[in-house]
Design an enzyme around this catalytic site. Structure first.
Site, PDB file in Angstrom:
ATOM      1  CE  LYS A   1      11.169  19.448 -11.545  1.00 31.81           C
ATOM      2  NZ  LYS A   1      10.058  20.096 -11.981  1.00 31.81           N
TER       3      LYS A   1
ATOM      4  CB  SER B   1      12.518  22.201 -16.167  1.00 33.04           C
ATOM      5  OG  SER B   1      11.589  23.970 -16.416  1.00 33.04           O
TER       6      SER B   1
ATOM      7  CD  GLU C   1       8.901  12.612 -16.315  1.00 35.34           C
ATOM      8  OE1 GLU C   1       8.008  12.373 -16.559  1.00 35.34           O
ATOM      9  OE2 GLU C   1       9.875  12.784 -15.869  1.00 35.34           O
TER      10      GLU C   1
ATOM     11  CG  HIS D   1      -2.016  -0.995   1.298  1.00 36.08           C
ATOM     12  ND1 HIS D   1      -2.830  -2.165   0.948  1.00 36.08           N
ATOM     13  CD2 HIS D   1      -1.046  -2.382   2.324  1.00 36.08           C
ATOM     14  CE1 HIS D   1      -3.636  -3.018   1.069  1.00 36.08           C
ATOM     15  NE2 HIS D   1      -2.329  -3.095   1.712  1.00 36.08           N
TER      16      HIS D   1
END
Ligand code: ARG
Length: 466
Positions: free
Chosen positions: A292, A286, A299, A165
């Site tokens: 970043k 970024s 991804e 979980h």
């Protein structure tokens, strides 16, 4: 010679029956040469095997065969050098190559299609092409597994929180976690190898749908092309694409596994986890936030799984309403199949490379494991070994966790006297089981996270992967 070649202009390819030319739109709509030209090598190999059999059976002459072989050799060279002119008006890879053959060698070119239809030809080409791709993918899956196994080999003693979980559950080694993915990829490889058996059957000889009246030797063509056997029913041979469905299902499952691993890498690289770092070359910055470093490759691997699963749905839907036998719908199998192969191939390659370069941060993993009372089950098991029923032990430990939480300490930091307050059976040997490593070492069951067990798994995988 061009004017005597019926394929020189496709509206004449089928016959004099057609009295008006195809509109430019219909031509573009029905053509597949823009994408199926990538089947060219399989198409030539299939044609050569067919022609050799035709000659051996006395259906065409030895000179015809020699002409076809010479012409195909030249065509292969032209395609390889990028000199071949693909013509939209010739619809697909098959008609383009056949037309060029006839242009080069004349009558023999026109004889090649004896006892054959584009229906069994295309089914053969796709199977030949897919078989080679499956072999390439199998090698990449092995490389992916090797990368994970070698990373695991260095981390059998690196503790991280195991989650259920997404809550800290019990300590596991980083190696153990990685080897879970190795198991998944090993099954993917098995599935692919099994699907390959059903890909590897020869449709040629089925002709348009009913078989052919020429005395073809299908078995010899199958052998020449490395097929395990022939498709036993001509209608089935030209019409079903279940081999493509099955492959795409295997690819989808594999991409789902990749996606889960990619998702974990994204989480682990986030500031909140900080378990790993990915090499700069797999990250991007970024345009607005200078601080970043985004795990774009992971991804995208996660995102591209959606595209492959989409292709599976597309192919299933493509097939479901088709009456036997061949229908032009089947031409739509190629783009999803090609893209599935390309996506899976690139994804496996890049993920394997990226995994080799993972920087592991063991302190962060250990700190995270310490935060969630990951050894609470070990305390309960300890009490069971002292004679308590498990449910009572569970209850006693729940009280201990509550107190530890209130004090803001780990269970192992509670004084013995406090622990004994939860149950008098607790002795000073309890501290061995309360440490992360004590917990891990105790899980000696086969398939468990104890370092010795995991090291044995590493060796088993190394031996298996060679
Ligand atoms: N380009 C076609 C395909 O991909 C080849 C088979 C065409 N057969 C036919 N009867 N029109 O399916």
């Amino acid at each position: 010679m061009t004017s005597s070649n019926p394929l020189a202009n496709k509206s004449q390819a089928w016959s004099a029956l057609f009295s008006e030319p195809m509109s430019e739109l219909v031509q573009r709509y029905t053509a597949s040469v823009g994408f199926d030209q990538r089947l060219w090598r399989a198409d030539i190999d299939g044609s050569l095997a067919h022609a050799r059999m035709l000659a051996a059976q006395g259906i065409i002459g030895a000179q015809d065969l020699a002409d076809i072989e010479r012409g195909m050799g030249q065509i292969a060279g032209e395609i390889e050098r990028g000199e071949f002119t693909w013509k939209l008006e010739l619809e697909d890879v098959h008609l383009n190559i056949e037309a060029r053959l006839t242009e080069l060698v004349g009558l023999a070119g026109k004889r090649l299609h004896t006892g054959r239809s584009r229906n069994d030809q295309v089914a053969t080409d796709v199977r030949l092409w897919l078989r080679a791709e499956i072999d390439g993918l199998a090698a990449l899956l092995a490389a992916m597994q090797r990368a994970l196994v070698e990373l695991a080999a260095r981390h059998t003693d690196t503790v991280m929180p195991g989650f259920t979980h997404l809550q800290v559950a019990q300590p596991v080694s980083f190696a153990h976690h990685l080897l879970a993915y190795v198991e998944m990829f090993a099954r993917d490889a098995e599935r692919l190898a099994d699907a390959r058996k059903r890909v590897n059957r020869l449709p040629l000889g089925a002709a348009a749908l009913a078989g052919t009246s020429y005395p073809l030797d299908r078995e010899s063509v199958a052998r020449a092309l490395g097929f395990d056997g022939v498709c036993e029913n001509s209608l089935d041979a030209v019409s079903d694409r279940d081999f493509a469905l099955e492959f795409t299902a295997c690819a989808s499952i594999c991409m789902v596994h990749v996606s889960r691993l990619a998702e974990e890498l994204v989480l682990w690289m986030s500031q909140s986890f900080g378990f790993v770092d990915l090499a700069d070359r797999y990250c991007t910055g970024s345009s607005i936030m200078p601080q970043k470093r985004n795990p774009d490759v992971a991804e995208l691997a996660r995102g591209k799984s959606g595209r492959v699963v989409g292709h599976l749905m597309g192919l299933l839907t493509l097939m479901k309403g088709q009456p036997l036998a061949y229908n032009k719908d089947n031409q739509e199998d190629k783009e999803p199949l090609f893209d599935t192969v390309d996506t899976l191939r690139d994804t496996l390659r890049i993920m394997a490379e990226m995994c080799e370069g993972i920087v592991v941060k063991p302190e962060a993993m250990e700190r995270a494991a310490l935060r969630g009372y990951a050894t609470a089950t070990d305390l309960a098991d300890y009490l069971v070994k002292k004679g308590l029923p498990f449910r009572d032990a569970h209850e006693a430990v729940a009280h201990a966790v509550k107190v530890a939480l209130r004090e803001g300490v780990d269970l192992s930091q509670l004084p013995l006297a406090t622990l004994q307050g939860f149950h008098p059976a607790i002795g000073d040997d309890v501290f061995e089981v309360l440490t992360l490593r004590g917990s891990m070492n105790a899980r000696q069951v086969r398939g468990g996270t104890a370092p010795g067990q995991v090291a044995a798994q590493v060796e088993r995988h190394r031996a298996r992967l060679g």
